[in-house]
Design a protein around this motif. Structure first.
Motif, PDB file in Angstrom:
ATOM      1  N   MET A 279      15.780  46.498  33.320  1.00  0.00           N
ATOM      2  CA  MET A 279      14.546  45.773  33.031  1.00  0.00           C
ATOM      3  C   MET A 279      13.753  45.392  34.279  1.00  0.00           C
ATOM      4  SD  MET A 279      13.865  45.414  29.800  1.00  0.00           S
ATOM      5  CE  MET A 279      14.335  47.127  29.651  1.00  0.00           C
ATOM      6  N   ASP A 280      14.374  45.460  35.453  1.00  0.00           N
ATOM      7  CA  ASP A 280      13.624  45.162  36.675  1.00  0.00           C
ATOM      8  C   ASP A 280      13.240  46.431  37.429  1.00  0.00           C
ATOM      9  OD1 ASP A 280      16.141  45.862  37.443  1.00  0.00           O
ATOM     10  OD2 ASP A 280      16.519  44.121  38.721  1.00  0.00           O
ATOM     11  N   ALA A 281      13.489  47.599  36.810  1.00  0.00           N
ATOM     12  CA  ALA A 281      13.199  48.882  37.467  1.00  0.00           C
ATOM     13  C   ALA A 281      11.753  49.289  37.229  1.00  0.00           C
ATOM     14  CB  ALA A 281      14.156  49.960  36.975  1.00  0.00           C
ATOM     15  N   LEU A 282      10.846  48.460  37.723  1.00  0.00           N
ATOM     16  CA  LEU A 282       9.409  48.710  37.594  1.00  0.00           C
ATOM     17  C   LEU A 282       8.770  48.353  38.926  1.00  0.00           C
ATOM     18  CD1 LEU A 282       7.420  49.502  35.238  1.00  0.00           C
ATOM     19  CD2 LEU A 282       6.950  47.065  34.999  1.00  0.00           C
ATOM     20  N   ALA A 334      32.730  44.215  49.587  1.00  0.00           N
ATOM     21  CA  ALA A 334      32.261  44.426  48.212  1.00  0.00           C
ATOM     22  C   ALA A 334      30.854  43.865  48.021  1.00  0.00           C
ATOM     23  CB  ALA A 334      33.235  43.788  47.222  1.00  0.00           C
ATOM     24  N   ASP A 335      30.587  42.692  48.614  1.00  0.00           N
ATOM     25  CA  ASP A 335      29.251  42.096  48.522  1.00  0.00           C
ATOM     26  C   ASP A 335      28.199  43.015  49.144  1.00  0.00           C
ATOM     27  OD1 ASP A 335      29.906  39.826  47.140  1.00  0.00           O
ATOM     28  OD2 ASP A 335      30.173  38.581  48.928  1.00  0.00           O
ATOM     29  N   GLN A 336      28.538  43.618  50.288  1.00  0.00           N
ATOM     30  CA  GLN A 336      27.596  44.505  50.954  1.00  0.00           C
ATOM     31  C   GLN A 336      27.332  45.767  50.130  1.00  0.00           C
ATOM     32  OE1 GLN A 336      25.908  43.777  54.037  1.00  0.00           O
ATOM     33  NE2 GLN A 336      26.650  41.882  53.132  1.00  0.00           N
ATOM     34  N   LEU A 337      28.383  46.299  49.505  1.00  0.00           N
ATOM     35  CA  LEU A 337      28.221  47.484  48.662  1.00  0.00           C
ATOM     36  C   LEU A 337      27.330  47.172  47.463  1.00  0.00           C
ATOM     37  CD1 LEU A 337      31.899  48.798  48.755  1.00  0.00           C
ATOM     38  CD2 LEU A 337      29.929  49.873  49.836  1.00  0.00           C
ATOM     39  N   ARG A 338      27.521  45.996  46.851  1.00  0.00           N
ATOM     40  CA  ARG A 338      26.689  45.603  45.705  1.00  0.00           C
ATOM     41  C   ARG A 338      25.233  45.429  46.136  1.00  0.00           C
ATOM     42  NH1 ARG A 338      31.125  41.913  44.896  1.00  0.00           N
ATOM     43  NH2 ARG A 338      32.570  42.763  43.332  1.00  0.00           N
ATOM     44  N   GLN A 339      25.045  44.887  47.328  1.00  0.00           N
ATOM     45  CA  GLN A 339      23.694  44.683  47.845  1.00  0.00           C
ATOM     46  C   GLN A 339      22.985  46.022  48.040  1.00  0.00           C
ATOM     47  OE1 GLN A 339      22.676  42.450  51.749  1.00  0.00           O
ATOM     48  NE2 GLN A 339      23.135  40.901  50.214  1.00  0.00           N
ATOM     49  N   MET A 340      23.736  47.008  48.542  1.00  0.00           N
ATOM     50  CA  MET A 340      23.176  48.350  48.694  1.00  0.00           C
ATOM     51  C   MET A 340      22.765  48.914  47.341  1.00  0.00           C
ATOM     52  SD  MET A 340      23.245  49.765  51.844  1.00  0.00           S
ATOM     53  CE  MET A 340      23.720  51.486  51.718  1.00  0.00           C
ATOM     54  N   LYS A 342      21.843  47.237  44.666  1.00  0.00           N
ATOM     55  CA  LYS A 342      20.651  46.529  44.189  1.00  0.00           C
ATOM     56  C   LYS A 342      19.378  47.052  44.841  1.00  0.00           C
ATOM     57  CE  LYS A 342      22.628  41.979  43.051  1.00  0.00           C
ATOM     58  NZ  LYS A 342      22.632  40.558  43.455  1.00  0.00           N
ATOM     59  N   MET A 343      19.491  47.504  46.068  1.00  0.00           N
ATOM     60  CA  MET A 343      18.312  47.972  46.794  1.00  0.00           C
ATOM     61  C   MET A 343      18.009  49.444  46.524  1.00  0.00           C
ATOM     62  SD  MET A 343      18.623  45.997  50.433  1.00  0.00           S
ATOM     63  CE  MET A 343      17.122  46.771  51.031  1.00  0.00           C
ATOM     64  N   GLY A 344      18.682  50.017  45.519  1.00  0.00           N
ATOM     65  CA  GLY A 344      18.383  51.392  45.134  1.00  0.00           C
ATOM     66  C   GLY A 344      19.439  52.386  45.531  1.00  0.00           C
ATOM     67  N   MET A 346      22.190  54.445  48.100  1.00  0.00           N
ATOM     68  CA  MET A 346      22.001  55.225  49.313  1.00  0.00           C
ATOM     69  C   MET A 346      20.740  56.094  49.238  1.00  0.00           C
ATOM     70  SD  MET A 346      23.206  55.884  52.286  1.00  0.00           S
ATOM     71  CE  MET A 346      24.902  55.305  52.238  1.00  0.00           C
ATOM     72  N   GLY A 347      20.551  56.776  48.103  1.00  0.00           N
ATOM     73  CA  GLY A 347      19.393  57.666  47.969  1.00  0.00           C
ATOM     74  C   GLY A 347      18.088  56.915  48.044  1.00  0.00           C
ATOM     75  N   GLY A 348      18.007  55.773  47.332  1.00  0.00           N
ATOM     76  CA  GLY A 348      16.779  54.994  47.321  1.00  0.00           C
ATOM     77  C   GLY A 348      16.412  54.476  48.698  1.00  0.00           C
ATOM     78  N   ILE A 349      17.409  54.031  49.450  1.00  0.00           N
ATOM     79  CA  ILE A 349      17.148  53.503  50.795  1.00  0.00           C
ATOM     80  C   ILE A 349      16.735  54.624  51.741  1.00  0.00           C
ATOM     81  CG2 ILE A 349      18.256  52.442  52.804  1.00  0.00           C
ATOM     82  CD1 ILE A 349      19.902  50.768  50.803  1.00  0.00           C
ATOM     83  N   MET A 350      17.430  55.762  51.645  1.00  0.00           N
ATOM     84  CA  MET A 350      17.110  56.885  52.529  1.00  0.00           C
ATOM     85  C   MET A 350      15.672  57.376  52.325  1.00  0.00           C
ATOM     86  SD  MET A 350      19.287  57.600  54.690  1.00  0.00           S
ATOM     87  CE  MET A 350      20.992  57.538  55.140  1.00  0.00           C
ATOM     88  N   ASN A 351      15.202  57.366  51.072  1.00  0.00           N
ATOM     89  CA  ASN A 351      13.838  57.823  50.800  1.00  0.00           C
ATOM     90  C   ASN A 351      12.794  56.955  51.482  1.00  0.00           C
ATOM     91  OD1 ASN A 351      14.193  60.129  49.294  1.00  0.00           O
ATOM     92  ND2 ASN A 351      14.330  59.057  47.356  1.00  0.00           N
ATOM     93  N   LEU A 352      13.139  55.685  51.723  1.00  0.00           N
ATOM     94  CA  LEU A 352      12.184  54.760  52.330  1.00  0.00           C
ATOM     95  C   LEU A 352      12.275  54.736  53.850  1.00  0.00           C
ATOM     96  CD1 LEU A 352      12.559  51.744  49.868  1.00  0.00           C
ATOM     97  CD2 LEU A 352      10.885  53.591  49.805  1.00  0.00           C
TER      98      LEU A 352
END
Length: 527
Positions: A279-282, A334-340, A342-344, A346-352
């Motif tokens: 629901m927040d993927a907009l 584990a917290d760091q992996l979850r944070q990654m 949430k931010m999209g 590996m693929g989502g971050i690499m695209n940016l």
């Protein structure tokens, strides 16, 4: 999004920038390839013709062919025309009207109108504090009204109660009246669709518009529509009068031609894009940032915005303080992996990341993907609290138990523990130098080393750690990135940023303090 187009255009334009001088024949040959790339990305033929004609007209002039770096000038022209095709500026949903502001969602069946209605309602409620009412006008599709009610419960937004036997026009009138009497700021009308455009559908849409007098008529279209996108947009616009476009499933379409075609043909702005099922993927549609992504320049501003939305500042500050004393346990990992995630991921971050979009496939081939994050979190969750705090306890029998609980094997656990040790050493070294942790920097470095990809991610320390910054620092970094031209248009500065073959003006703006949570920026291909 736009992966295939980004790859094709990147290779074509890099071929131009690698030359010392260009002839008209060189430009024409490159534009033939650009034309083919756009058509393969499902951009409408008329849009492709217009785009290539404009680029050719500006690229074969003496000012370009005789300039010091003609290839770079052509890249700039292509970039500017892409921005013009997508719309010069991002346009938000217009709520500047007396309450309740009525938003009418139109589109074909299966385009994602109902889900998008709920996403918009959630966005307006949480980000702008609006009181929103949703109403389903789909009286034909089984359970359509129930679907919207359930989504309303999920996003905590009121839906109009169903009255059996009412027509869509009657529901629209009742929704507008309920919105007015109930003190609602926004009323969202989720209209019915068809599998294809037909006369009864258009008549119904026109009748609803006449009754509800919506302030915005938003056409929701599936980005996988392809060449049909142009006909779809034209038909709805001519009969209903569309004020904006919303493209769904942009995360699953490597081509993205619908985004380019619909905006160019209708002249109506793309206001939002759907990038996932949650629901927040907009996301807001920023033409300049999208053009940057298509040409492989990255999108630092969007990256910072994602960090600001998803990083828990208090938790990050506590972890940074903890790591300054050299402590980094498996709960922290584990917290760091979850944070990654949430931010999209590996693929989502690499695209940016500038110049890193093409790295995605190499990393996926090496097993460094978002599925791996899920497996690693499962392994950590299968441990006891004591084991997570002190990995030295993990001997053979304990590893066997954890492997069974997480559906993995001892080898996967050993790889995770090795990565954790490498990261803990990096964190300790960073903390000891007073850098305040560098959490995600350590995470990315550890992941890269784990997969033998350390050489693919040079310059790990060049960017600040987003995860250890508070909201004010993130906002300042966002403004600095925008000022440097990284949020839209050509980068004005940043030494070492790769753009397609190098862009004019690199090094003229102040250097960003770095994004430290992510791999450092490569210096660009060797000439």
């Amino acid at each position: 999004m736009f992966e295939s187009l980004q790859e094709r255009l990147g290779s074509i334009l890099n071929g131009l920038t690698g030359r010392g001088a260009l002839s008209e024949a060189d430009v024409s040959a490159a534009l033939r390839e650009v034309r083919r790339a756009l058509l393969e990305a499902d951009v409408a033929l008329e849009v492709v013709r217009s785009f290539t004609d404009k680029v050719r007209e500006k690229s074969v002039g003496a000012a370009v062919l005789k300039s010091i770096k003609p290839g770079q000038m052509v890249v700039k022209i292509v970039h500017d025309e892409l921005v013009a095709m997508l719309g010069d500026e991002g346009v938000a949903i217009d709520l500047n009207a007396p309450a309740p502001v009525v938003l009418m969602m139109v589109g074909l069946q299966g385009s994602g109108k109902t889900t998008t209605s709920a996403k918009i309602a959630k966005r307006l409620t949480e980000r702008q504090g609006k009181k929103v009412l949703m109403a389903s006008l789909d009286t034909r599709r089984p359970a359509a009204q129930e679907q919207l009610r359930q989504l309303g419960e999920q996003v905590k937004v009121t839906t109009l109660p169903v009255v059996p036997g009412q027509t869509p026009v009657e529901i629209a009138r009742r929704a507008e009246q309920a919105g007015r009497l109930g003190g609602y700021d926004v009323v969202i009308l989720d209209t019915a669709g068809r599998t294809h455009i037909d006369e009864p559908l258009m008549v119904e849409m026109a009748d609803i518009k006449a009754a509800a007098k919506p302030h915005e008529v938003l056409l929701v279209a599936d980005s996988l529509t392809g060449q049909d996108a142009v006909n779809l947009a034209r038909n709805f616009d001519s009969r209903v009068g569309v004020t904006g476009l919303i493209l769904t499933r942009m995360d699953g379409d490597g081509r993205g031609g619908a985004a380019l075609s619909m905006r160019a043909v209708t002249g109506k702005p793309v206001k939002l894009i759907g990038v996932g099922e949650k629901m927040d993927a907009l996301e807001e549609f920023h033409p300049k940032r999208i053009a940057d992504r298509i040409l492989g320049m990255g999108d630092i501003v969007s990256l910072v915005e994602k960090a600001a939305e998803n990083i828990d500042a208090e938790k990050a500050a506590a972890m940074a303080k903890k790591m300054q004393s050299g402590k980094f346990d498996l709960d922290d990992l584990a917290d760091q992996l979850r944070q990654m995630q949430k931010m999209g991921g590996m693929g989502g971050i690499m695209n940016l990341m500038p110049g890193m979009g093409g790295m995605k496939d190499k990393m996926a081939a090496a097993g460094l993907d978002d599925k791996m994050f899920g497996r690693q979190i499962a392994i950590i969750q299968s441990m006891t609290k004591a084991e997570r705090a002190n990995p030295d306890l993990l001997k053979h029998s304990r590893k066997q138990r954890i492997a069974k609980g997480s559906g993995t094997d001892a080898a996967a656990i050993n790889k995770l523990l090795k990565m954790h040790r490498q990261m803990a050493d990096m964190m300790k070294a960073m903390g000891g130098k007073g850098k305040g942790g560098g959490m995600m920097r350590g995470l990315m470095g550890g992941l890269a080393n784990k997969m033998g990809l350390g050489g693919m991610m040079p310059g790990m320390g060049g960017m600040p750690d987003l995860s250890s910054m508070d909201p004010k620092q993130l906002e300042a970094l966002k403004k600095q990135a925008e000022a440097a031209g990284l949020g839209g248009g050509l980068p004005k500065g940043l030494p070492g940023l790769p753009g397609p073959g190098g862009l004019p003006g690199l090094g003229s703006a102040p250097r960003l303090p770095g994004l430290g949570g992510f791999p450092g920026l490569p210096k660009g291909p060797k000439k």
